[in-house]
Design a protein around this motif. Structure first.
Motif, mmCIF file in Angstrom:
data_model
loop_
_atom_site.group_PDB
_atom_site.id
_atom_site.type_symbol
_atom_site.label_atom_id
_atom_site.label_comp_id
_atom_site.label_asym_id
_atom_site.label_seq_id
_atom_site.Cartn_x
_atom_site.Cartn_y
_atom_site.Cartn_z
ATOM 1 N N LEU A 489 0.824 -1.206 0.000
ATOM 2 C CA LEU A 489 0.000 0.000 0.000
ATOM 3 C C LEU A 489 0.858 1.256 0.000
ATOM 4 O O LEU A 489 0.506 2.254 -0.639
ATOM 5 N N ARG A 490 1.978 1.215 0.685
ATOM 6 C CA ARG A 490 2.883 2.371 0.659
ATOM 7 C C ARG A 490 3.369 2.628 -0.765
ATOM 8 O O ARG A 490 3.339 3.769 -1.252
ATOM 9 N N GLU A 491 3.793 1.569 -1.453
ATOM 10 C CA GLU A 491 4.272 1.737 -2.831
ATOM 11 C C GLU A 491 3.149 2.202 -3.765
ATOM 12 O O GLU A 491 3.368 3.041 -4.636
ATOM 13 N N ALA A 492 1.946 1.630 -3.584
ATOM 14 C CA ALA A 492 0.824 2.007 -4.456
ATOM 15 C C ALA A 492 0.440 3.469 -4.261
ATOM 16 O O ALA A 492 0.221 4.196 -5.237
ATOM 17 N N LEU A 493 0.371 3.924 -3.012
ATOM 18 C CA LEU A 493 -0.029 5.297 -2.741
ATOM 19 C C LEU A 493 1.045 6.293 -3.186
ATOM 20 O O LEU A 493 0.728 7.384 -3.693
ATOM 21 N N ILE A 494 2.311 5.910 -3.010
ATOM 22 C CA ILE A 494 3.389 6.775 -3.497
ATOM 23 C C ILE A 494 3.325 6.878 -5.019
ATOM 24 O O ILE A 494 3.446 7.969 -5.605
ATOM 25 N N GLY A 495 3.112 5.727 -5.679
ATOM 26 C CA GLY A 495 3.000 5.736 -7.133
ATOM 27 C C GLY A 495 1.829 6.580 -7.612
ATOM 28 O O GLY A 495 1.936 7.311 -8.607
ATOM 29 N N TYR A 496 0.713 6.491 -6.887
ATOM 30 C CA TYR A 496 -0.459 7.284 -7.246
ATOM 31 C C TYR A 496 -0.176 8.778 -7.087
ATOM 32 O O TYR A 496 -0.553 9.590 -7.940
ATOM 33 N N ALA A 497 0.515 9.131 -5.990
ATOM 34 C CA ALA A 497 0.864 10.537 -5.769
ATOM 35 C C ALA A 497 1.812 11.042 -6.860
ATOM 36 O O ALA A 497 1.658 12.163 -7.367
ATOM 37 N N VAL A 498 2.791 10.214 -7.232
ATOM 38 C CA VAL A 498 3.733 10.603 -8.286
ATOM 39 C C VAL A 498 2.999 10.818 -9.603
ATOM 40 O O VAL A 498 3.297 11.754 -10.363
ATOM 41 N N MET A 499 2.015 9.954 -9.885
ATOM 42 C CA MET A 499 1.246 10.102 -11.115
ATOM 43 C C MET A 499 0.454 11.411 -11.110
ATOM 44 O O MET A 499 0.381 12.110 -12.126
ATOM 45 N N GLN A 500 -0.144 11.748 -9.953
ATOM 46 C CA GLN A 500 -0.891 13.000 -9.850
ATOM 47 C C GLN A 500 0.033 14.215 -10.042
ATOM 48 O O GLN A 500 -0.330 15.196 -10.696
ATOM 49 N N ILE A 501 1.228 14.127 -9.465
ATOM 50 C CA ILE A 501 2.214 15.209 -9.642
ATOM 51 C C ILE A 501 2.576 15.348 -11.117
ATOM 52 O O ILE A 501 2.687 16.466 -11.654
ATOM 53 N N SER A 502 2.759 14.208 -11.795
ATOM 54 C CA SER A 502 3.090 14.231 -13.223
ATOM 55 C C SER A 502 1.961 14.868 -14.032
ATOM 56 O O SER A 502 2.215 15.635 -14.983
ATOM 57 N N MET A 503 0.713 14.570 -13.662
ATOM 58 C CA MET A 503 -0.429 15.188 -14.340
ATOM 59 C C MET A 503 -0.409 16.700 -14.190
ATOM 60 O O MET A 503 -0.632 17.455 -15.152
ATOM 61 N N CYS A 504 -0.145 17.154 -12.964
ATOM 62 C CA CYS A 504 -0.112 18.602 -12.718
ATOM 63 C C CYS A 504 1.022 19.266 -13.497
ATOM 64 O O CYS A 504 0.847 20.361 -14.062
ATOM 65 N N LYS A 505 2.170 18.593 -13.543
ATOM 66 C CA LYS A 505 3.301 19.150 -14.295
ATOM 67 C C LYS A 505 2.967 19.235 -15.780
ATOM 68 O O LYS A 505 3.368 20.181 -16.465
ATOM 69 N N LYS A 506 2.216 18.236 -16.266
ATOM 70 C CA LYS A 506 1.833 18.253 -17.673
ATOM 71 C C LYS A 506 0.913 19.445 -17.961
ATOM 72 O O LYS A 506 1.040 20.112 -18.998
ATOM 73 N N GLY A 507 -0.006 19.716 -17.041
ATOM 74 C CA GLY A 507 -0.885 20.877 -17.206
ATOM 75 C C GLY A 507 -0.112 22.172 -17.206
ATOM 76 O O GLY A 507 -0.379 23.078 -18.016
ATOM 77 N N ILE A 508 0.875 22.273 -16.291
ATOM 78 C CA ILE A 508 1.708 23.484 -16.248
ATOM 79 C C ILE A 508 2.478 23.636 -17.559
ATOM 80 O O ILE A 508 2.594 24.742 -18.114
ATOM 81 N N GLN A 509 2.999 22.513 -18.077
ATOM 82 C CA GLN A 509 3.779 22.573 -19.308
ATOM 83 C C GLN A 509 2.918 22.999 -20.493
ATOM 84 O O GLN A 509 3.346 23.778 -21.353
ATOM 85 N N VAL A 510 1.682 22.497 -20.531
ATOM 86 C CA VAL A 510 0.774 22.870 -21.629
ATOM 87 C C VAL A 510 0.509 24.360 -21.624
ATOM 88 O O VAL A 510 0.584 25.037 -22.667
ATOM 89 N N TRP A 511 0.205 24.905 -20.447
ATOM 90 C CA TRP A 511 -0.085 26.337 -20.378
ATOM 91 C C TRP A 511 1.180 27.173 -20.580
ATOM 92 O O TRP A 511 1.114 28.297 -21.098
ATOM 93 N N THR A 512 2.330 26.652 -20.201
ATOM 94 C CA THR A 512 3.589 27.350 -20.484
ATOM 95 C C THR A 512 3.828 27.421 -21.986
ATOM 96 O O THR A 512 4.240 28.468 -22.529
ATOM 97 N N ASN A 513 3.577 26.290 -22.674
ATOM 98 C CA ASN A 513 3.722 26.279 -24.137
ATOM 99 C C ASN A 513 2.726 27.236 -24.793
ATOM 100 O O ASN A 513 3.055 27.922 -25.774
ATOM 101 N N ALA A 514 1.495 27.254 -24.239
ATOM 102 C CA ALA A 514 0.490 28.178 -24.787
ATOM 103 C C ALA A 514 0.935 29.633 -24.596
ATOM 104 O O ALA A 514 0.770 30.485 -25.490
ATOM 105 N N LYS A 515 1.510 29.919 -23.437
ATOM 106 C CA LYS A 515 1.992 31.282 -23.176
ATOM 107 C C LYS A 515 3.082 31.667 -24.169
ATOM 108 O O LYS A 515 3.100 32.801 -24.696
#
Length: 521
Positions: A489-515
Motif C-alpha cells: 500500500l505504501r508503494e501504491a499510494l506513493i506511485g499514485y501521488a507521483v502520477m498526480q504530480i506528473s499530471m499537474c506538471k503536464k498541465g503546467i507545461q501545456v499552459w507554459t507552451n500556450a503562453k
C-alpha cells in the motif's frame, strides 16, 4: 589546491573501491566456477555475507565515477546469490521435511501431507517462472447445454534452473478459465484455513467511473483481470506454505486432469460445511483479544478502502470533464486563428497544445486504474483476513462447548455417585415424580458416564491442541500479511501521488507552451 590530507583521503578511497571491486569479481568467480559440495556450506555462507557487505558498499558509493556500473553489478549479484542459495538449500535438505516448518500445525500437516511437495526453505516461484501471458475470448456450451461466450487465460511456466544455466527453453503453456482459478482458491481456503489466502481480481468491474465500461468482456477490463490473475498466482507461488501444494502444481502444469485431482481431495464438501460454519451465529466466552482486534481491523480496512475507491471514481469523473473541456479551448483557438493573419499561427499552435492535453486524459486514467486495482486487492484481502479470524472463533467455540459438556458429565457422575441430586434440577424433578432409580440402573448410568467422560477429555485435549496450533500458524501468517500490506500500500499510494504530480506538471507545461505561443503572436 588540494591539501595533502585531502589527496591522501582521495587516494585511499580509490584504492578501497578498486579492492572491493576485485573482491567482488573474485567472489562471483568462486560461485560460478567452483564445484559445489555440502561440505562447502560454511564457506559459501561466508561468501554470501561478504557479497552482501560489498553490495552495501556499492550502494553507498553508487554515485562515484569508479562505480558507475553499479546496476550491472547489482543484477549479477542477485543472479549469483540466488543460484548460491538454491545450491545450499538443495544440499542442506536431502532428507524430506514438511514445507513451512513451524507454520504447519500437526493437524493440518497430517491432513495435507499427501498434497505437499516437500522441499524446505523453498517456494515454487524460486523454482519456476510463472506468467499469465494473454487472454482470449471463446464460445462454447455451458453445463445446461447453452451457447456462451467466455474468456480463457494462457498460463506459461518455465523452470528457473534452465534460465540461470543460460538455456532459454520454450515455456509450457495451458489455458484456464476464471472459474478454474476460483476452484483453486476455494481449495486453498479449505485446506489452509489458518492462512490469509490471496484474493482473485474482481469478476465484474466495481467502483468504476462513468466513462469506464463495466462489461466483463471489455478488452481493457479483461487485460486488467489478466494482470490480477497473474498477481494471484505469483502471490500463491511465493508463499512458504501454499506454493508447495501439489494441487497448485497440477493447476499450473496439467491442463485436463487437474479438475479430477482437485475433486478427489473432497474439498467441495468441506467448502460447503465451512460456509455454513462461518455463517452460523455463536458467541465465544473467552475470545482471543488479538484476533478480535484483527477482525475489527479487517472490517475497518474494508470500509475505508471502499470509501477511498468511491472518492477516486468521483475524482476521475471530474478530472475527465476538466480535461475534455480543454478540447473546447483547442477548437476555439483553431477557429479564431482563421480570422487572424498575424496572430493565426500562435493561436493555431496553442489550440494544438490544448487538443493534446485533452486527449491525454484517456491514457492517464487508464494508468490510474492500475493503482485502483491494487487498492481493490486489499479490499478483497480484508475478507480473507476476516475469514481467518472467524475460523479461530469457531475453533474456540468448539473447544468451549466440549469443555462445557465435559463439566456437565462430571457433575452428573458426582450426583449419581453420591446420591445428592439438586432439587430444582431436571434429575431432581424426575425423581420426585417417578421415584428413585434402582442400584443396577445407577451403575449402568455411571458406567456410561465414565465412558462419555473419557471421550470428552480426549475431545477437549484434541480441541485444545487444535486451537493452540491454529493460533500459532494463523498469527504467524497474519504478521506476514501485515508486512506485505504495509509495503504494497505504501508503494501504491506513493506511485499514485507521483502520477498526480506528473499530471499537474503536464498541465503546467501545456499552459507554459500556450503562453510561449501567445508571446510569438
Amino acid at each position: 589546491m588540494l591539501s595533502v590530507s585531502c589527496l591522501s583521503a582521495l587516494l585511499l578511497h580509490t584504492v578501497c573501491c578498486l579492492y572491493i571491486r576485485f573482491i567482488f569479481w573474485l567472489e562471483i568467480l568462486f560461485i560460478v566456477a567452483a564445484p559445489f559440495s555440502p561440505s562447502q556450506i560454511p564457506l559459501y555462507t561466508k561468501c554470501i555475507t561478504r557479497l552482501k557487505v560489498i553490495l552495501i558498499f556499492y550502494i553507498l558509493q553508487g554515485r562515484t565515477l569508479i562505480l558507475k556500473d553499479l546496476k550491472s553489478h547489482e543484477s549479477l549479484y542477485l543472479v549469483c546469490i540466488t543460484q548460491l542459495e538454491r545450491r545450499m538449500a538443495d544440499a542442506g535438505n536431502k532428507e524430506s521435511a514438511p514445507i513451512g516448518g513451524d507454520e504447519f500445525t500437526n493437524t493440518e500437516l497430517e491432513n495435507n501431507k499427501n498434497n505437499t511437495m516437500v522441499e524446505e526453505g523453498s517456494t515454487l516461484l524460486r523454482r519456476m517462472e510463472i506468467s499469465v501471458a494473454e487472454a482470449e475470448k471463446r464460445t462454447g456450451k455451458n453445463t445446461v447445454n447453452m451457447q456462451e461466450i467466455f474468456t480463457v487465460y494462457l498460463i506459461e511456466t518455465r523452470p528457473i534452473d534452465a534460465i540461470t544455466e543460460g538455456h532459454n527453453p520454450a515455456p509450457d503453456s495451458l489455458w484456464r478459465r476464471y472459474s478454474e482459478f476460483e476452484i483453486l482458491r476455494n481449495y486453498l481456503l479449505v485446506t489452509y484455513p489458518f492462512i490469509v489466502v490471496p484474493p482473485l481480481p474482481e469478476k465484474r468491474a466495481e467502483f468504476v467511473w462513468h466513462k469506464l465500461s463495466a462489461d466483463n468482456m471489455d478488452p481493457d477490463f479483461v487485460e486488467r483481470r489478466r494482470v490480477g490473475l497473474e498477481n494471484f498466482l505469483l502471490r500463491v507461488a511465493s508463499h512458504s506454505v501454499l506454493s508447495n501444494d501439489k494441487i497448485l502444481y497440477h493447476f499450473l502444469t496439467e491442463e485436463h486432469r487437474w479438475k479430477e485431482v482437485v475433486h478427489e481431495t473432497g474439498f467441495q464438501a468441506k467448502a460447503d460445511s465451512r460456509i455454513k460454519a462461518l455463517s452460523a451465529t455463536f458467541r465465544v466466552k473467552n475470545p482471543d483479544k488479538r484476533f478480535t482486534e484483527m477482525k475489527l481491523y479487517s472490517d475497518e480496512l474494508q470500509s475505508l478502502t471502499s470509501q477511498l475507491l468511491r472518492v477516486r471514481a468521483r475524482v476521475a469523473d471530474r478530472l475527465y470533464g476538466v480535461y475534455k473541456v480543454h478540447g473546447n479551448y483547442g477548437r476555439v483557438f483553431s477557429e479564431w486563428s482563421a480570422l487572424e493573419k498575424e496572430m493565426g499561427d500562435g493561436l493555431q499552435s496553442a489550440g494544438h497544445h490544448m487538443d493534446a492535453y485533452a486527449a491525454s486524459v484517456d491514457d492517464m486514467l487508464e494508468e490510474e486504474e492500475h493503482y485502483a486495482d491494487q487498492l481493490k486487492e486489499y479490499l478483497f484481502y480484508a475478507e480473507a483476513l476476516r475469514a481467518v479470524c472467524r475460523k479461530h472463533e469457531l475453533t474456540q467455540y468448539e473447544l468451549e462447548t466440549a469443555s462445557s459438556d465435559l463439566i456437565s458429565k462430571k457433575q452428573q457422575r458426582e450426583e449419581l455417585a453420591t446420591g445428592m441430586v439438586r432439587t430444582f434440577s431436571f434429575k431432581g424433578m424426575t425423581n420426585k415424580l417417578f421415584g428413585q432409580e434402582t442400584p443396577e440402573q445407577r451403575e449402568a448410568k455411571l458406567s456410561l458416564l465414565e465412558e462419555q467422560i473419557v471421550q470428552g477429555e480426549e475431545t477437549v485435549t484434541e480441541k485444545t491442541v487444535e486451537c493452540e496450533e491454529y493460533v500459532k500458524g494463523a498469527w504467524v501468517d497474519m504478521q506476514r500479511f501485515k508486512e506485505q500490506k504495509d509495503r504494497d500500500l505504501r508503494e501504491a499510494l506513493i506511485g499514485y501521488a507521483v502520477m498526480q504530480i506528473s499530471m499537474c506538471k503536464k498541465g503546467i507545461q501545456v499552459w507554459t507552451n500556450a503562453k510561449d505561443c501567445f508571446h510569438k503572436m
